[in-house]
Design a protein around this motif. Structure first.
Motif, PDB file in Angstrom:
ATOM      1  N   ILE A   1       0.826  -4.732   8.355  1.00 35.53           N
ATOM      2  CA  ILE A   1       0.321  -5.361   7.274  1.00 35.53           C
ATOM      3  C   ILE A   1       1.361  -5.609   6.013  1.00 35.53           C
ATOM      4  O   ILE A   1       1.291  -6.400   5.258  1.00 35.53           O
ATOM      5  CB  ILE A   1      -0.982  -4.432   6.667  1.00 35.53           C
ATOM      6  CG1 ILE A   1      -2.110  -4.603   7.736  1.00 35.53           C
ATOM      7  CG2 ILE A   1      -1.191  -4.788   5.332  1.00 35.53           C
ATOM      8  CD1 ILE A   1      -3.207  -3.605   7.505  1.00 35.53           C
TER       9      ILE A   1
ATOM     10  N   LEU B   1       3.379  -8.355   6.675  1.00 33.84           N
ATOM     11  CA  LEU B   1       2.503  -9.636   6.543  1.00 33.84           C
ATOM     12  C   LEU B   1       2.555  -9.810   5.084  1.00 33.84           C
ATOM     13  O   LEU B   1       2.829 -11.276   4.425  1.00 33.84           O
ATOM     14  CB  LEU B   1       1.259  -9.578   7.173  1.00 33.84           C
ATOM     15  CG  LEU B   1       0.177 -10.769   6.830  1.00 33.84           C
ATOM     16  CD1 LEU B   1       0.874 -11.966   7.398  1.00 33.84           C
ATOM     17  CD2 LEU B   1      -1.179 -10.476   7.412  1.00 33.84           C
ATOM     18  N   LEU B   2       2.203  -8.727   4.310  1.00 31.12           N
ATOM     19  CA  LEU B   2       2.155  -8.833   2.669  1.00 31.12           C
ATOM     20  C   LEU B   2       3.607  -9.315   2.193  1.00 31.12           C
ATOM     21  O   LEU B   2       3.413 -10.181   1.121  1.00 31.12           O
ATOM     22  CB  LEU B   2       1.774  -7.583   2.189  1.00 31.12           C
ATOM     23  CG  LEU B   2       1.069  -7.396   0.647  1.00 31.12           C
ATOM     24  CD1 LEU B   2      -0.084  -8.481   0.806  1.00 31.12           C
ATOM     25  CD2 LEU B   2       0.912  -6.093   0.442  1.00 31.12           C
ATOM     26  N   GLU B   3       4.646  -8.711   2.806  1.00 31.45           N
ATOM     27  CA  GLU B   3       5.771  -8.992   2.215  1.00 31.45           C
ATOM     28  C   GLU B   3       6.033 -10.676   2.557  1.00 31.45           C
ATOM     29  O   GLU B   3       6.651 -11.170   1.330  1.00 31.45           O
ATOM     30  CB  GLU B   3       6.778  -8.441   3.021  1.00 31.45           C
ATOM     31  CG  GLU B   3       8.237  -8.050   2.134  1.00 31.45           C
ATOM     32  CD  GLU B   3       8.151  -7.733   0.802  1.00 31.45           C
ATOM     33  OE1 GLU B   3       8.426  -8.462  -0.054  1.00 31.45           O
ATOM     34  OE2 GLU B   3       7.426  -6.640   0.494  1.00 31.45           O
TER      35      GLU B   3
END
Lengths: 68, 377
Positions: free
Chosen positions: B317, B320-322
């Motif tokens: 996650i 992905l957030l990065e």
């Protein structure tokens, strides 16, 4: 009146929502920044909870050692 | 008066006088001889003769005075009172009968043994178990005997807390039979009799031990409602009283050994049992413990799996957030243009002369719109 401490599952659900939002086509830049920041906060909290859980497991193992 | 000193008496007077003289001379006498003409009348009266090469005498008595079955030709030792009967003539009234000489003693014992055997007195099924260890013992023996000393010594050395009630009897001679029978009956008549009756005596000649093979003593032992242990210290023959007893021992010491456990052995046994119990319990538990250990491992594994899964998920996650981080886009050369504080996506919101703010990765700048150039789609 303080709210009960959120559970791992609560935080995880919120993070999922944040991720979903971030992946929307029409999300604007400012919302993205806010959501991004919120996502990072959530990940930090979740990491802390995981670390605590791992510590608790280690403590329990020491408290109830294998008898054999 | 005639000068003759002769005394004249009637027949009855003579019998009385003669008996008086006999009684004075021989209150009782023991006579040894070979049994002959033996007969029993009405199951009660006994008649026989004792003889040797040159003479024969008649005897008269009652059945219960006999030591057991007798057979013609046996040597007997009979104690009695000589009497002249007013009708039947001379005889000796029997006081006591005993076989005399090894051959006759054995013969008498064999006859009695056969008789009692036929009655089932020696049957194994009659034997009762002795209490082990008993709390109270009824002891029948002579207090002066070595048998008594041995028995008490061995008993005390092996076990403590056993109460010994004793009836002191003679263990040989004429009165022995009567005293032993009385002692057995006395113990059995008690409201709260001992748990076991022990009849003992040390070794001796066959004649000394004859009491323990008499019908009276043998039957009294057999009739005891209290379980019996008989130990006569001899090596060759077993006395009949021993055969009818619930248990017999080879010597008085051996009797004590049979009656009570050796406390050292008992202690050892308790320890052994306790060890065995622990081993069995241990063995039984080991299986469960292995099982529990497995469950414990499974539990831990399951928790660790969940943890691992969550960590990996979190890392993914994070990545992905990065990837969605707007600053990362800015670092690649893109810019955010704001007009009046609001990010704009279209030129249509602007006109020449508007002041806009442009954000780059490392800062912002303001500029004025000079000309709008819509992108041809």
């Amino acid at each position: 009146m303080s709210k009960a401490k959120p559970t791992y599952q609560d935080l995880k659900s919120e993070l999922d929502t944040v991720l979903d939002d971030l992946q929307q086509d029409d999300i604007d830049v400012d919302q993205t920044l806010i959501k991004y920041k919120r996502g990072l906060e959530l990940i930090d909290q979740l990491s802390t909870q995981l670390k605590n859980a791992q510590n608790t497991i280690t403590e329990l193992q020491a408290k109830f050692p294998s008898k054999s | 008066m005639p000068e003759s000193a002769e005394v004249e008496v009637t027949v009855s007077e003579f019998v009385a006088l003669f008996n008086q003289t006999l009684e004075y001379a021989y209150p009782n006498i023991t006579i040894i001889g070979e049994l002959t003409n033996f007969r029993v009348s009405k199951n009660r009266w006994v008649y026989f003769d004792l003889k040797d090469e040159d003479a024969s005498i008649k005897f008269f008595g009652v059945v219960y005075q006999l030591p057991g079955p007798l057979e013609e030709g046996m040597m007997l030792k009979v104690r009695g009172q000589p009497r002249l009967h007013s009708l039947y003539g001379f005889s000796v009234n029997i006081l006591n009968v005993q076989p005399a000489g090894e051959g006759s003693i054995r013969k008498a014992a064999d006859l009695l043994k056969a008789k009692l055997h036929k009655e089932g007195l020696f049957d194994e099924s009659r034997k009762r178990p002795l209490p082990y260890p008993p709390s109270r013992i009824g002891l029948i023996t002579s207090r002066q005997s070595a048998a008594y000393a041995d028995f008490v010594k061995v008993l005390g050395a092996r076990w403590s807390g056993v109460e010994v009630q004793m009836i002191d009897v003679q263990v040989q001679g004429e009165v022995a039979t009567e005293q032993i029978v009385a002692a057995l009956e006395q113990f059995n008549a008690l409201a709260d009799p001992p748990e076991v009756l022990v009849l003992i005596r040390g070794g001796g000649s066959q004649e000394d031990l004859a009491t323990f093979s008499t019908e009276q003593v043998t039957r009294a032992v057999a009739a005891s409602r209290v379980p019996t242990l008989v130990a006569i210290g001899h090596e060759i023959d077993v006395a009949l009283a021993e055969l009818v007893a619930d248990r017999h021992a080879s010597t008085p010491s051996n009797a004590a050994e049979l009656l009570v456990p050796d406390r050292r052995h008992a202690l050892q046994e308790v320890n052994d049992n306790s060890r065995l119990l622990s081993q069995l319990a241990e063995r039984g538990l080991r299986g469960h413990r292995v099982n529990l250990d497995q469950r414990r491992d499974e539990l831990l594994q399951s928790v660790q799996n969940t943890m691992q899964h969550s960590k990996i998920e979190l890392v993914n996650i994070q990545k992905l957030l990065e990837a969605l981080n707007p600053n990362a886009v800015l670092r690649r050369g893109y810019a955010i243009v704001r007009y009046e504080g609001e990010a704009i996506r279209s030129t249509k919101k602007l006109k020449p002369g508007d002041i806009v703010e442009t954000q780059l990765a490392d800062g912002r700048f303001k500029s004025e719109v000079d000309k709008l150039i819509p992108e041809k789609s």
